[in-house]
Structures are given as structure tokens and as C-alpha cells.
Design a protein around this motif. Sequence first.
Motif, PDB file in Angstrom:
ATOM      1  N   VAL A  31     105.742  68.698  19.421  1.00 35.41           N
ATOM      2  CA  VAL A  31     105.833  68.312  20.837  1.00 35.41           C
ATOM      3  C   VAL A  31     106.996  69.038  21.506  1.00 35.41           C
ATOM      4  CG1 VAL A  31     106.343  66.396  22.418  1.00 35.41           C
ATOM      5  CG2 VAL A  31     104.708  66.069  20.546  1.00 35.41           C
ATOM      6  N   LYS A  32     108.148  69.046  20.853  1.00 34.90           N
ATOM      7  CA  LYS A  32     109.314  69.728  21.430  1.00 34.90           C
ATOM      8  C   LYS A  32     109.040  71.215  21.614  1.00 34.90           C
ATOM      9  CE  LYS A  32     112.707  68.723  18.692  1.00 34.90           C
ATOM     10  NZ  LYS A  32     113.985  68.453  18.031  1.00 34.90           N
ATOM     11  N   SER A  33     108.425  71.817  20.621  1.00 30.44           N
ATOM     12  CA  SER A  33     108.133  73.245  20.682  1.00 30.44           C
ATOM     13  C   SER A  33     107.163  73.567  21.824  1.00 30.44           C
ATOM     14  CB  SER A  33     107.535  73.685  19.341  1.00 30.44           C
ATOM     15  OG  SER A  33     106.939  74.934  19.436  1.00 30.44           O
ATOM     16  N   LYS A  34     106.099  72.777  21.956  1.00 33.66           N
ATOM     17  CA  LYS A  34     105.128  73.017  23.016  1.00 33.66           C
ATOM     18  C   LYS A  34     105.727  72.754  24.395  1.00 33.66           C
ATOM     19  CE  LYS A  34     100.886  72.397  20.406  1.00 33.66           C
ATOM     20  NZ  LYS A  34      99.574  71.764  20.360  1.00 33.66           N
ATOM     21  N   ALA A  35     106.554  71.717  24.504  1.00 37.50           N
ATOM     22  CA  ALA A  35     107.203  71.433  25.788  1.00 37.50           C
ATOM     23  C   ALA A  35     108.122  72.586  26.185  1.00 37.50           C
ATOM     24  CB  ALA A  35     107.982  70.124  25.695  1.00 37.50           C
ATOM     25  N   ALA A  36     108.879  73.095  25.215  1.00 46.52           N
ATOM     26  CA  ALA A  36     109.794  74.205  25.493  1.00 46.52           C
ATOM     27  C   ALA A  36     109.021  75.458  25.910  1.00 46.52           C
ATOM     28  CB  ALA A  36     110.654  74.499  24.266  1.00 46.52           C
ATOM     29  N   SER A  37     107.878  75.685  25.271  1.00 44.64           N
ATOM     30  CA  SER A  37     107.092  76.883  25.617  1.00 44.64           C
ATOM     31  C   SER A  37     106.522  76.805  27.031  1.00 44.64           C
ATOM     32  CB  SER A  37     105.966  77.093  24.607  1.00 44.64           C
ATOM     33  OG  SER A  37     104.957  76.125  24.775  1.00 44.64           O
ATOM     34  N   ASN A  39     108.271  75.251  29.453  1.00 41.07           N
ATOM     35  CA  ASN A  39     109.459  74.999  30.268  1.00 41.07           C
ATOM     36  C   ASN A  39     109.438  73.598  30.873  1.00 41.07           C
ATOM     37  OD1 ASN A  39     110.623  77.533  29.788  1.00 41.07           O
ATOM     38  ND2 ASN A  39     109.401  78.445  31.416  1.00 41.07           N
ATOM     39  N   LEU A  40     109.065  72.613  30.065  1.00 36.98           N
ATOM     40  CA  LEU A  40     109.036  71.220  30.500  1.00 36.98           C
ATOM     41  C   LEU A  40     109.900  70.384  29.569  1.00 36.98           C
ATOM     42  CD1 LEU A  40     105.182  70.720  31.044  1.00 36.98           C
ATOM     43  CD2 LEU A  40     106.902  70.940  32.829  1.00 36.98           C
ATOM     44  N   SER A  41     110.375  69.270  30.100  1.00 38.07           N
ATOM     45  CA  SER A  41     111.040  68.313  29.226  1.00 38.07           C
ATOM     46  C   SER A  41     109.965  67.666  28.355  1.00 38.07           C
ATOM     47  CB  SER A  41     111.768  67.244  30.040  1.00 38.07           C
ATOM     48  OG  SER A  41     110.825  66.405  30.693  1.00 38.07           O
ATOM     49  N   THR A  42     110.365  67.068  27.248  1.00 32.85           N
ATOM     50  CA  THR A  42     109.374  66.436  26.373  1.00 32.85           C
ATOM     51  C   THR A  42     108.658  65.299  27.100  1.00 32.85           C
ATOM     52  OG1 THR A  42     111.119  65.080  25.407  1.00 32.85           O
ATOM     53  CG2 THR A  42     110.456  67.058  24.185  1.00 32.85           C
ATOM     54  N   MET A  49     100.163  65.982  29.231  1.00 30.44           N
ATOM     55  CA  MET A  49      99.098  66.038  28.230  1.00 30.44           C
ATOM     56  C   MET A  49      98.281  64.741  28.211  1.00 30.44           C
ATOM     57  SD  MET A  49      99.007  68.994  26.857  1.00 30.44           S
ATOM     58  CE  MET A  49      99.481  69.690  28.417  1.00 30.44           C
ATOM     59  N   ALA A  50      98.941  63.612  28.358  1.00 32.59           N
ATOM     60  CA  ALA A  50      98.228  62.333  28.339  1.00 32.59           C
ATOM     61  C   ALA A  50      97.285  62.215  29.534  1.00 32.59           C
ATOM     62  CB  ALA A  50      99.223  61.174  28.337  1.00 32.59           C
ATOM     63  N   LEU A  51      97.683  62.725  30.675  1.00 34.32           N
ATOM     64  CA  LEU A  51      96.854  62.621  31.872  1.00 34.32           C
ATOM     65  C   LEU A  51      95.753  63.677  31.925  1.00 34.32           C
ATOM     66  CD1 LEU A  51      99.573  61.817  34.551  1.00 34.32           C
ATOM     67  CD2 LEU A  51      97.974  60.241  33.443  1.00 34.32           C
ATOM     68  N   SER A  52      95.946  64.791  31.254  1.00 38.33           N
ATOM     69  CA  SER A  52      94.955  65.864  31.347  1.00 38.33           C
ATOM     70  C   SER A  52      94.005  65.923  30.158  1.00 38.33           C
ATOM     71  CB  SER A  52      95.655  67.217  31.491  1.00 38.33           C
ATOM     72  OG  SER A  52      96.352  67.524  30.303  1.00 38.33           O
ATOM     73  N   CYS A  53      94.252  65.156  29.130  1.00 44.18           N
ATOM     74  CA  CYS A  53      93.465  65.246  27.902  1.00 44.18           C
ATOM     75  C   CYS A  53      92.227  64.356  27.958  1.00 44.18           C
ATOM     76  CB  CYS A  53      94.331  64.860  26.711  1.00 44.18           C
ATOM     77  SG  CYS A  53      93.471  65.060  25.159  1.00 44.18           S
ATOM     78  N   ASP A  54      91.057  64.934  27.663  1.00 40.27           N
ATOM     79  CA  ASP A  54      89.804  64.191  27.572  1.00 40.27           C
ATOM     80  C   ASP A  54      89.292  64.206  26.144  1.00 40.27           C
ATOM     81  OD1 ASP A  54      89.782  63.673  30.274  1.00 40.27           O
ATOM     82  OD2 ASP A  54      88.646  65.469  30.763  1.00 40.27           O
TER      83      ASP A  54
END
Length: 121
Positions: A31-37, A39-42, A49-54
Motif C-alpha cells: 500500500v505504501k509503495s503504490k501510494a508513493a508511486s 504521489n498520494l498519502s496512504t 482505491m476503496a471508492l473506485s474498486c468494483d
Amino acid sequence: MKDQVQKSKKKYKRKGQRKEVLFKDDEWDIVKSKAASMNLSTTKYIVKMALSCDYAPQAIFGFAELTRELSKIGTNINQLARKANAVNNIYAEDYERMREEYARLCLLLKRKISTLRRTAV
């Protein structure tokens, strides 16, 4: 003095629901790695991701075809069993048809599992 402290607390009160999520260490690293990639906070990454994931509807949606095929194969196997019990024999063409349907079922299962693995990542 107390009034000033209470007023400042009200001023910075956040709106919304606070929820706690427990991640395993290796999951949190991802999660930290993907957030950093991105440029978002965790926190922002998790909300995004929770709002866009189906994910859940997609995982369940594709099993209707598989269920129909399983039902057809089960029906054919029952017919063959009844026939074999009635005549104490089974014809080669009946066996071949059952083998082909079994192979088709295996192919469908492999495709579905492959699809689920791709969408789970």
C-alpha cells in the motif's frame, strides 16, 4: 481560558467517518509503495482505491456460465449412469461425449481462475 480551548477544538473537528483497517506487514508495504508511486498519502490512496474498486461484483458475475455448464454435465452424467444401470453397459459414444464435456469444463475452470488471478492483483 477553557472557552478558548473548546472553541479551537470545534474549529478543527473533522467531518466524516473514521474506520480502522488492519493490514499485514507485507500488505502495508505494498500500500505504501503504490501510494508513493501515485504521489498520494496512504490515507488518500486507500480512500481512492476503496471508492473506485468494483472487485467483488466482477468476481461473482462470471460464474453464471460456469454454473450452467456444470449443471449440463451433471445431467449428462446422471443420464449415462441410468442408461448404464439399465443395460449393464455404456456405449463408446456416450463415454466420449462425457469426456468432451469434462474437458470443456476443465477449460472453463482454467479460464475463470486465470481471470480471477489477474483481477485480484
